[in-house]
Design a protein around this motif. Structure first.
Motif, mmCIF file in Angstrom:
data_model
loop_
_atom_site.group_PDB
_atom_site.id
_atom_site.type_symbol
_atom_site.label_atom_id
_atom_site.label_comp_id
_atom_site.label_asym_id
_atom_site.label_seq_id
_atom_site.Cartn_x
_atom_site.Cartn_y
_atom_site.Cartn_z
ATOM 1 N N CYS A 143 30.490 46.358 35.532
ATOM 2 C CA CYS A 143 30.580 44.936 35.892
ATOM 3 C C CYS A 143 31.615 44.255 35.005
ATOM 4 O O CYS A 143 31.999 44.773 33.949
ATOM 5 N N ILE A 144 32.070 43.100 35.450
ATOM 6 C CA ILE A 144 33.016 42.294 34.686
ATOM 7 C C ILE A 144 32.467 40.883 34.542
ATOM 8 O O ILE A 144 32.016 40.284 35.524
ATOM 9 N N LEU A 145 32.491 40.394 33.317
ATOM 10 C CA LEU A 145 32.101 39.014 33.027
ATOM 11 C C LEU A 145 33.370 38.195 32.867
ATOM 12 O O LEU A 145 34.208 38.484 31.999
ATOM 13 N N PHE A 146 33.536 37.164 33.701
ATOM 14 C CA PHE A 146 34.726 36.332 33.660
ATOM 15 C C PHE A 146 34.509 35.134 32.739
ATOM 16 O O PHE A 146 33.380 34.784 32.394
ATOM 17 N N GLU A 147 35.605 34.511 32.372
ATOM 18 C CA GLU A 147 35.560 33.417 31.406
ATOM 19 C C GLU A 147 34.771 32.227 31.929
ATOM 20 O O GLU A 147 34.202 31.452 31.155
ATOM 21 N N ASP A 148 34.693 32.068 33.251
ATOM 22 C CA ASP A 148 33.935 30.951 33.812
ATOM 23 C C ASP A 148 32.443 31.249 33.918
ATOM 24 O O ASP A 148 31.684 30.473 34.493
ATOM 25 N N GLY A 149 32.017 32.392 33.358
ATOM 26 C CA GLY A 149 30.604 32.739 33.330
ATOM 27 C C GLY A 149 30.132 33.567 34.501
ATOM 28 O O GLY A 149 28.978 33.998 34.520
ATOM 29 N N VAL A 150 30.980 33.817 35.489
ATOM 30 C CA VAL A 150 30.608 34.609 36.655
ATOM 31 C C VAL A 150 30.675 36.090 36.305
ATOM 32 O O VAL A 150 31.629 36.550 35.672
ATOM 33 N N THR A 151 29.647 36.831 36.707
ATOM 34 C CA THR A 151 29.610 38.272 36.498
ATOM 35 C C THR A 151 29.590 38.973 37.848
ATOM 36 O O THR A 151 28.787 38.623 38.722
ATOM 37 N N TYR A 152 30.455 39.960 38.011
ATOM 38 C CA TYR A 152 30.504 40.721 39.250
ATOM 39 C C TYR A 152 30.184 42.188 38.987
ATOM 40 O O TYR A 152 30.683 42.779 38.030
ATOM 41 N N GLN A 190 43.205 34.489 31.231
ATOM 42 C CA GLN A 190 41.793 34.353 30.885
ATOM 43 C C GLN A 190 41.353 35.610 30.144
ATOM 44 O O GLN A 190 42.028 36.635 30.177
ATOM 45 N N ARG A 191 40.209 35.522 29.495
ATOM 46 C CA ARG A 191 39.613 36.719 28.900
ATOM 47 C C ARG A 191 38.534 37.222 29.843
ATOM 48 O O ARG A 191 37.788 36.447 30.448
ATOM 49 N N GLN A 192 38.466 38.528 29.955
ATOM 50 C CA GLN A 192 37.455 39.191 30.770
ATOM 51 C C GLN A 192 36.736 40.210 29.905
ATOM 52 O O GLN A 192 37.301 40.749 28.945
ATOM 53 N N LYS A 193 35.482 40.464 30.242
ATOM 54 C CA LYS A 193 34.697 41.456 29.509
ATOM 55 C C LYS A 193 34.226 42.518 30.496
ATOM 56 O O LYS A 193 33.465 42.228 31.418
ATOM 57 N N PHE A 194 34.700 43.722 30.312
ATOM 58 C CA PHE A 194 34.362 44.840 31.184
ATOM 59 C C PHE A 194 33.204 45.613 30.561
ATOM 60 O O PHE A 194 33.250 45.974 29.381
ATOM 61 N N CYS A 195 32.168 45.872 31.346
ATOM 62 C CA CYS A 195 30.961 46.537 30.849
ATOM 63 C C CYS A 195 30.748 47.857 31.593
ATOM 64 O O CYS A 195 30.655 47.875 32.822
ATOM 65 N N SER A 196 30.661 48.939 30.850
ATOM 66 C CA SER A 196 30.338 50.243 31.433
ATOM 67 C C SER A 196 28.869 50.523 31.159
ATOM 68 O O SER A 196 28.466 50.680 30.004
ATOM 69 N N PRO A 197 28.023 50.577 32.191
ATOM 70 C CA PRO A 197 26.577 50.666 31.973
ATOM 71 C C PRO A 197 26.140 52.040 31.489
ATOM 72 O O PRO A 197 26.921 53.002 31.489
#
Length: 400
Positions: A143-152, A190-197
């Motif tokens: 998933c990716i967490l975007f700077e506006d708080g949205v997570t996809y 923007q900054r993005q946060k990529f998460c590998s579960p």
């Protein structure tokens, strides 16, 4: 069916790990007979097929004793196979499918007996029920967490919507999914946060072309456009970098209070493998590791250990292929005790905790492919040790 054909069929089942105790006993009895030369040859052939790399020197002696033992059994009348030369490492339990090396080693000493049968082929039924197992997802749930708080969740998102968010998904010829970060227009970074579960390894390509592999349960935070002066990312967990060279823009990795400064190189950073320490392992090039006011320049094959509490930096030479085996979907062990083995396993599977009732002197060396089911991996560990494992409510219990 001829006798040899029957034993060949049993041996094939042994390679697949599905032979019964009765079939294994027949096979073990047959190994003691002089006319078992066909199986001796097959063991040596399978042994020589193993995927091997660097190895301790005494493994060559084991291979030599296999040949000597077979020559003795057959009166030196037949050359079963050319002498084995271990140009690469002897993997004691590689690939989860064929413990040939174990068979060859035990045969070398002439003790391929019911002990091995009980160790390798205890009835598995009822040992790990499906309800108590830890099973990984069938697909990457990154998933990716975007700077506006949205997570996809990237696996559920339409490609067009992802593209609007600056993510392009491609699939390699090997079938691997790669997440490409599209550079944002000037002024819109923007900054993005990529998460590998847990249970997934993820690969992405940053806006400068730097390739990044994230191990299970790891994250990386990055901008959609780097500044004019540097390229800075922040990681947690374990991440491998293949950095695109740019002498004008150093690449900086922040891992807790540690900074790794590079121009273009390949290295691995882990924040989750040692308490209070960040481990930076250099594969190619050179990097400077900094923590507080201390810094250290390391060379390929070296691992820097930065203590986050004291600010002390130490270094050691390591087997690089062991450190980055996770990139190939494997666990690599080298004389590891049961505690170290479980810590490594816990980075991949979503295990709440583990409890060791009594430890032994067993040490684990070799390579195991990661599995979707935790029970499959634990069964393999049981085959080559004196330990027994149970899974209850997401916890692993270790017994003798």
């Amino acid at each position: 069916m001829k006798a040899n054909e029957g034993f060949n069929a049993i041996f094939n089942k042994y390679l697949e790990g599905v032979a019964t105790q009765q079939e294994l006993q027949l096979l073990m009895d047959y190994f003691q007979q002089k006319d078992c030369i066909g199986f001796s040859k097959r063991i040596l052939e399978e042994f020589s097929k193993e995927e091997l790399d660097e190895y301790p020197s005494h493994y060559q002696a084991i291979a030599d004793r296999v040949q000597v033992r077979l020559d003795h059994l057959h009166g030196n009348s037949v050359n079963c196979n050319p002498k084995i030369s271990l140009k690469r490492s002897f993997n004691l339990f590689t690939l989860l499918k064929k413990p040939i090396a174990v068979a060859a080693t035990v045969l070398a000493f002439g003790i391929f007996s019911t002990y091995l049968i009980h160790k390798n082929y205890e009835a598995d039924h009822g040992k790990h029920s499906a309800l108590e197992d830890v099973i990984l997802p069938s697909h990457n749930e990154a998933c990716i967490l975007f700077e506006d708080g949205v997570t996809y969740s990237l696996s559920d998102l339409d490609a067009k919507l992802l593209a609007k968010r600056g993510i392009q998904v491609t699939v390699t010829t090997e079938g691997d999914t790669v997440f490409n970060i599209i550079e944002a227009p000037l002024g819109l970074e923007q900054r993005q946060k990529f998460c590998s579960p847990k249970g997934s390894m993820s690969r992405l390509v940053l806006v400068d072309g730097t390739q990044v592999w994230l191990n299970s349960g790891s994250t990386i935070s990055y901008p959609t456009r780097f500044t004019e002066s540097n390229r800075e990312v922040t990681i947690d967990g374990e991440v491998y970098f293949d950095v695109t060279h740019n002498a004008l823009k150093p690449f900086v990795v922040t891992a807790k209070s540690t900074q790794v400064n590079v121009l273009g190189t390949k290295f691995n950073v882990a924040t989750n493998l040692a308490n209070d320490n960040v481990l930076t392992t250099l594969v190619e090039g050179s990097v400077e590791v900094k923590v507080r006011r201390n810094k250290l320049l390391i060379n390929p094959g070296t691992q820097a250990i930065t203590n986050q509490k004291t600010g002390i930096i130490s270094s050691q030479y390591v087997h690089v292929h062991d450190v980055i085996a996770w990139k190939d979907g494997k666990f690599k062990f080298r004389e590891d005790d049961i505690y170290t083995v479980l810590e490594k396993i816990q980075t991949w599977y979503n295990i709440k905790d583990y409890q060791i009732e009594e430890s032994t002197h067993d040490r684990f060396s070799g390579t195991i492919v990661r599995t979707k089911k935790l029970s499959d991996l634990l069964n393999q560990l049981e085959k080559i040790s004196n330990y027994r494992f149970n899974i209850r409510e997401g916890r692993v219990y270790v017994m003798r």
